[in-house]
Design a protein around this motif. Structure first.
Motif, PDB file in Angstrom:
ATOM      1  N   LEU A 246       0.781  -1.157   0.220  1.00 11.77           N
ATOM      2  CA  LEU A 246       0.177   0.038   0.216  1.00 11.77           C
ATOM      3  C   LEU A 246       0.910   1.339  -0.120  1.00 11.77           C
ATOM      4  O   LEU A 246       0.535   2.419  -0.677  1.00 11.77           O
ATOM      5  N   TRP A 247       1.900   1.322   0.515  1.00 10.71           N
ATOM      6  CA  TRP A 247       2.863   2.472   0.808  1.00 10.71           C
ATOM      7  C   TRP A 247       3.531   2.457  -0.300  1.00 10.71           C
ATOM      8  O   TRP A 247       3.390   3.968  -0.960  1.00 10.71           O
ATOM      9  N   GLU A 248       4.047   1.423  -1.308  1.00  9.51           N
ATOM     10  CA  GLU A 248       4.579   1.802  -2.455  1.00  9.51           C
ATOM     11  C   GLU A 248       3.640   2.304  -3.474  1.00  9.51           C
ATOM     12  O   GLU A 248       3.956   3.028  -4.374  1.00  9.51           O
ATOM     13  N   GLU A 249       2.397   1.878  -3.572  1.00  6.91           N
ATOM     14  CA  GLU A 249       1.352   2.073  -4.420  1.00  6.91           C
ATOM     15  C   GLU A 249       0.882   3.677  -4.593  1.00  6.91           C
ATOM     16  O   GLU A 249       0.689   4.326  -5.184  1.00  6.91           O
ATOM     17  N   CYS A 250       0.959   4.015  -3.127  1.00  5.23           N
ATOM     18  CA  CYS A 250       0.417   5.480  -2.762  1.00  5.23           C
ATOM     19  C   CYS A 250       1.959   6.611  -3.299  1.00  5.23           C
ATOM     20  O   CYS A 250       1.551   7.581  -3.745  1.00  5.23           O
TER      21      CYS A 250
END
Length: 296
Positions: A246-250
């Motif tokens: 989720l962090w990387e996708e953000c």
């Protein structure tokens, strides 16, 4: 005439007060019949560099010919840098001054004294570098155990000197990431939080949301010295609040948003300014071409 230099660093390291240092150097001056011109007293000032008011004052007095000898309690009260030492040696030669150190029994009036002064400074600098290495090693070990050297950010708290998720606020962080991932902008998220008075606050802003979204701590990692030239990345040092995916996708979403940003307003003044700049550039180019033709 001679100058006397004292500092509080010796008091901290070895228990020698400023007054005791000063008395020792005055006794030496009395014994050798030196006339004291001035006492340069540096309180709580590090000798890592020469940017010290009292040191610069002494340098100026040397250049003005007001003193011809410097008495120091220890050599490292003047400097611990080899580079600065060479400056001092050159300055002593140019101003016809000499240096005496009480603790090292050092006198630069002889070539042997100058040699030992350089060796003493090299050893002092080595000790500084070794201390810095030990400090960095200890800090790295503490970070790997979850002892982060800063206050807990939103969603975390300190517990037994460690950073751990805060059950009272971690869901707010999760919600920020999920809202942004779903397509909401920084501004819309901050407006929503202000409307709902999240945490009783009405001062949420887009910069706060941005800071949270780009903080690696929320996925369990930590970057020490992020604003320096050589930041150090530590993985899996704290319990994560959100998934790494989720962090990387953000972060990917953030890049897409910045690339797809389109100005939806027309700024008349900006357009006029661009036209003026373009005309000025064209005029300058024509002028240069005319000069070249004349020279030809």
């Amino acid at each position: 005439m001679c100058s006397v230099g004292v500092s509080t660093e010796d008091q901290v390291r070895e228990g020698f007060s400023l007054d005791e240092q000063e008395k020792s150097m005055k006794r030496l001056c009395d014994y050798k019949k030196y006339k004291i011109y001035k006492i340069y007293r540096e309180e709580g000032v590090s000798t890592k560099n020469m940017k010290r008011p009292k040191f610069q004052e002494m340098v100026q007095d040397m250049k003005d010919g007001k003193i011809n000898k410097i008495i120091a309690y220890k050599l490292d009260r003047l400097t611990r840098s080899i580079q600065d030492l060479e400056f001092i040696c050159k300055l002593l030669e140019e101003t016809h001054c000499s240096l005496e150190s009480i603790c090292e029994e050092l006198n630069t009036e002889t070539s042997t004294g100058i040699f030992f002064m350089r060796m003493t400074t090299i050893l002092a600098q080595l000790e500084i570098e070794r201390t810095s290495e030990r400090t960095k090693f200890g800090l790295a070990g503490a970070i790997k155990k979850g002892h982060l050297p800063y206050r807990a950010c939103l969603g975390y708290k300190h517990e037994n000197k460690m950073i751990v998720p805060n059950p009272l606020t971690k869901d707010i962080v999760v919600r920020i990431f999920e809202l942004y991932h779903s397509g909401m902008s920084y501004q819309k998220i901050s407006n929503l939080f202000n409307k709902e008075k999240v945490l009783g606050k009405e001062n949420w802003c887009d910069s706060t949301i941005t800071t949270i979204l780009q903080n690696e701590v929320y996925k369990g990692d930590f970057v020490h010295g992020k604003r320096t030239k050589n930041p150090i990345y530590y993985k899996d040092v704290v319990e994560p609040i959100i998934s790494c995916e989720l962090w990387e996708e953000c972060q990917v979403q953030k890049k897409k948003n910045s690339c797809s940003y389109i100005r939806n307003l027309t700024y008349l003044f900006l357009q006029s300014l661009l036209i003026v700049i373009e005309l000025w550039v064209v005029r300058q180019l024509k002028r240069k071409m005319a000069m070249l033709l004349l020279l030809y």
